[in-house]
Write a protein that holds these residues in place. Sequence first.
Motif, mmCIF file in Angstrom:
data_model
loop_
_atom_site.group_PDB
_atom_site.id
_atom_site.type_symbol
_atom_site.label_atom_id
_atom_site.label_comp_id
_atom_site.label_asym_id
_atom_site.label_seq_id
_atom_site.Cartn_x
_atom_site.Cartn_y
_atom_site.Cartn_z
ATOM 1 N N ALA A 98 57.913 29.576 -10.558
ATOM 2 C CA ALA A 98 57.035 29.732 -9.394
ATOM 3 C C ALA A 98 55.906 28.716 -9.426
ATOM 4 O O ALA A 98 55.556 28.112 -8.397
ATOM 5 N N VAL A 99 55.318 28.503 -10.609
ATOM 6 C CA VAL A 99 54.238 27.521 -10.722
ATOM 7 C C VAL A 99 54.752 26.122 -10.410
ATOM 8 O O VAL A 99 54.084 25.341 -9.723
ATOM 9 N N GLY A 100 55.962 25.811 -10.879
ATOM 10 C CA GLY A 100 56.535 24.496 -10.582
ATOM 11 C C GLY A 100 56.757 24.282 -9.103
ATOM 12 O O GLY A 100 56.447 23.213 -8.561
ATOM 13 N N LEU A 101 57.285 25.305 -8.413
ATOM 14 C CA LEU A 101 57.491 25.192 -6.969
ATOM 15 C C LEU A 101 56.167 25.024 -6.225
ATOM 16 O O LEU A 101 56.067 24.223 -5.290
ATOM 17 N N LEU A 102 55.141 25.791 -6.648
ATOM 18 C CA LEU A 102 53.840 25.663 -5.996
ATOM 19 C C LEU A 102 53.228 24.289 -6.228
ATOM 20 O O LEU A 102 52.633 23.696 -5.316
ATOM 21 N N LEU A 103 53.386 23.758 -7.437
ATOM 22 C CA LEU A 103 52.838 22.437 -7.719
ATOM 23 C C LEU A 103 53.528 21.352 -6.906
ATOM 24 O O LEU A 103 52.884 20.447 -6.378
ATOM 25 N N VAL A 104 54.857 21.454 -6.781
ATOM 26 C CA VAL A 104 55.613 20.403 -6.102
ATOM 27 C C VAL A 104 55.454 20.488 -4.589
ATOM 28 O O VAL A 104 55.239 19.469 -3.912
ATOM 29 N N PHE A 105 55.552 21.705 -4.049
ATOM 30 C CA PHE A 105 55.609 21.847 -2.593
ATOM 31 C C PHE A 105 54.285 22.270 -1.954
ATOM 32 O O PHE A 105 54.186 22.299 -0.728
ATOM 33 N N LEU A 106 53.273 22.613 -2.740
ATOM 34 C CA LEU A 106 51.995 23.025 -2.165
ATOM 35 C C LEU A 106 50.837 22.198 -2.710
ATOM 36 O O LEU A 106 50.116 21.540 -1.942
ATOM 37 N N THR A 107 50.668 22.205 -4.024
ATOM 38 C CA THR A 107 49.508 21.532 -4.612
ATOM 39 C C THR A 107 49.569 20.023 -4.420
ATOM 40 O O THR A 107 48.578 19.391 -4.023
ATOM 41 N N TYR A 108 50.734 19.424 -4.673
ATOM 42 C CA TYR A 108 50.838 17.961 -4.535
ATOM 43 C C TYR A 108 50.638 17.503 -3.098
ATOM 44 O O TYR A 108 49.836 16.586 -2.849
ATOM 45 N N PRO A 109 51.326 18.104 -2.088
ATOM 46 C CA PRO A 109 51.053 17.665 -0.710
ATOM 47 C C PRO A 109 49.608 17.896 -0.279
ATOM 48 O O PRO A 109 49.024 17.065 0.421
ATOM 49 N N LEU A 110 49.021 19.035 -0.706
ATOM 50 C CA LEU A 110 47.637 19.307 -0.344
ATOM 51 C C LEU A 110 46.698 18.285 -0.983
ATOM 52 O O LEU A 110 45.803 17.734 -0.321
ATOM 53 N N GLY A 111 46.912 18.020 -2.256
ATOM 54 C CA GLY A 111 46.073 17.029 -2.929
ATOM 55 C C GLY A 111 46.244 15.636 -2.354
ATOM 56 O O GLY A 111 45.264 14.893 -2.189
ATOM 57 N N LEU A 112 47.478 15.280 -2.019
ATOM 58 C CA LEU A 112 47.723 13.966 -1.420
ATOM 59 C C LEU A 112 47.059 13.859 -0.058
ATOM 60 O O LEU A 112 46.485 12.825 0.297
ATOM 61 N N GLY A 113 47.123 14.938 0.734
ATOM 62 C CA GLY A 113 46.480 14.922 2.047
ATOM 63 C C GLY A 113 44.975 14.756 1.945
ATOM 64 O O GLY A 113 44.368 14.003 2.715
ATOM 65 N N VAL A 114 44.358 15.463 0.983
ATOM 66 C CA VAL A 114 42.908 15.323 0.802
ATOM 67 C C VAL A 114 42.568 13.907 0.348
ATOM 68 O O VAL A 114 41.588 13.298 0.817
ATOM 69 N N TYR A 115 43.392 13.349 -0.526
ATOM 70 C CA TYR A 115 43.136 11.970 -0.978
ATOM 71 C C TYR A 115 43.262 10.975 0.175
ATOM 72 O O TYR A 115 42.422 10.080 0.336
ATOM 73 N N LEU A 116 44.296 11.118 1.000
ATOM 74 C CA LEU A 116 44.492 10.201 2.124
ATOM 75 C C LEU A 116 43.338 10.266 3.110
ATOM 76 O O LEU A 116 43.051 9.282 3.803
ATOM 77 N N ALA A 117 42.685 11.439 3.213
ATOM 78 C CA ALA A 117 41.573 11.580 4.152
ATOM 79 C C ALA A 117 40.407 10.659 3.800
ATOM 80 O O ALA A 117 39.585 10.358 4.671
ATOM 81 N N PHE A 118 40.337 10.200 2.556
ATOM 82 C CA PHE A 118 39.254 9.314 2.133
ATOM 83 C C PHE A 118 39.723 7.870 1.989
ATOM 84 O O PHE A 118 39.058 7.066 1.341
ATOM 85 N N THR A 119 40.865 7.547 2.592
ATOM 86 C CA THR A 119 41.394 6.187 2.553
ATOM 87 C C THR A 119 41.704 5.727 3.975
ATOM 88 O O THR A 119 41.663 6.508 4.918
ATOM 89 N N ASP A 120 42.027 4.434 4.105
ATOM 90 C CA ASP A 120 42.426 3.879 5.400
ATOM 91 C C ASP A 120 43.932 3.604 5.439
ATOM 92 O O ASP A 120 44.383 2.642 6.037
ATOM 93 N N THR A 121 44.698 4.490 4.797
ATOM 94 C CA THR A 121 46.145 4.328 4.709
ATOM 95 C C THR A 121 46.786 4.381 6.100
ATOM 96 O O THR A 121 46.413 5.213 6.929
ATOM 97 N N THR A 122 47.721 3.507 6.324
ATOM 98 C CA THR A 122 48.522 3.526 7.537
ATOM 99 C C THR A 122 49.992 3.551 7.137
ATOM 100 O O THR A 122 50.337 3.318 5.972
ATOM 101 N N ILE A 123 50.874 3.833 8.089
ATOM 102 C CA ILE A 123 52.303 3.857 7.796
ATOM 103 C C ILE A 123 52.759 2.443 7.428
ATOM 104 O O ILE A 123 52.543 1.492 8.179
ATOM 105 N N GLY A 124 53.370 2.313 6.277
ATOM 106 C CA GLY A 124 53.859 1.013 5.816
ATOM 107 C C GLY A 124 52.861 0.226 5.008
ATOM 108 O O GLY A 124 53.189 -0.863 4.524
ATOM 109 N N ARG A 125 51.633 0.733 4.832
ATOM 110 C CA ARG A 125 50.628 0.005 4.059
ATOM 111 C C ARG A 125 49.778 0.986 3.283
ATOM 112 O O ARG A 125 49.219 1.917 3.860
#
Length: 321
Positions: free
Chosen positions: A40-67
């Motif tokens: 259960a912890v592995g599923l939460l880390l892969v499908f919840l924690t990682y996307p959530l953390g990545l989304g918060v990180y992207l919010a502080f960057t100027d990332t665009t599709i392909g760059r």
Amino acid sequence: MDSVATPRTERWVRPKRELGAIARLFDWKPFLVVICLLPAVGLLLVFLTYPLGLGVYLAFTDTTIGRSGRWIGLENFEYLLEDRLWWSAVFYSVFYTGVATVLKFGLGLWLALLLNHHLPFKSILRAIILLPWIVPTVLSAIAFWWIYDPQFSIISYLMIDVLGWRTTNIDFINTPWSARWSLIAANVWRGIPFVAISLLAGLQTISPSLYEAAMLDGTTAWQRFRFITFPMLLPILAIVMTFSIIFTFTDFQLVYAITRGGPVNSTHLLATLAFQRGIPGGQLGEGAAIAVSMVPFLVFATLFSYYALARRKWQQGEGDD
């Protein structure tokens, strides 16, 4: 007569084998707890924690599709504070959530109180009420899209050809406020079953003896609802309202399938605006910032539920956990 001594038979006992290291490890309770929780912890880390953390990180960057982007700090959020479209989405998200939640709880509580009485075909009525919640959201959205169509609307057909009350078709989704109210109506239709069935389950946990004692004291129906039903229903009411607010505020499928945020971006919720900026618009960082800006509203809804439950515990004389 001399007594004859009976021979004493010794009982053979199997020598106890010492457990190996692996056996002792699996017999250790903390290790078993960790092993059982690991999937259960592995599923939460892969499908919840990682996307959530990545989304918060992207919010502080100027990332665009392909760059891949670079760290820009709070620039995305500073830009949002000056973006009129973001403020429009905030306004409509709050308005959409507030109006839809009030209507869903008013109608849902009324249905729950009605179904809590002895009615003929009560089980069939409960199943019928659940249908809007069972039907997939996209299918419901497509059905409402046809109902709201300016040319082929069934409502316009009834008003013009059957009842003769109008001479022109009703424009549901081509003007800002009519589109906003039409989306709220669709959301209320879909959300009433969840509220009604949840509150009905809460009503059935209230002891009938409380109502019988109140009726002997000569109380009215409103007094019984105010002093018995509502206080006893408050814990479930708070939880259901919290989930309803979260589901409504983060709604995406219904709005995107019916109006796609139009007309003139007037029906954008924060979820649909984040998708439009992040995926079709290609601005992943800005879209992630819009999505992150939803978090304070969701935290407020969670705190509302917590304090409502804490108030209920205080009324019952329980201490804080």
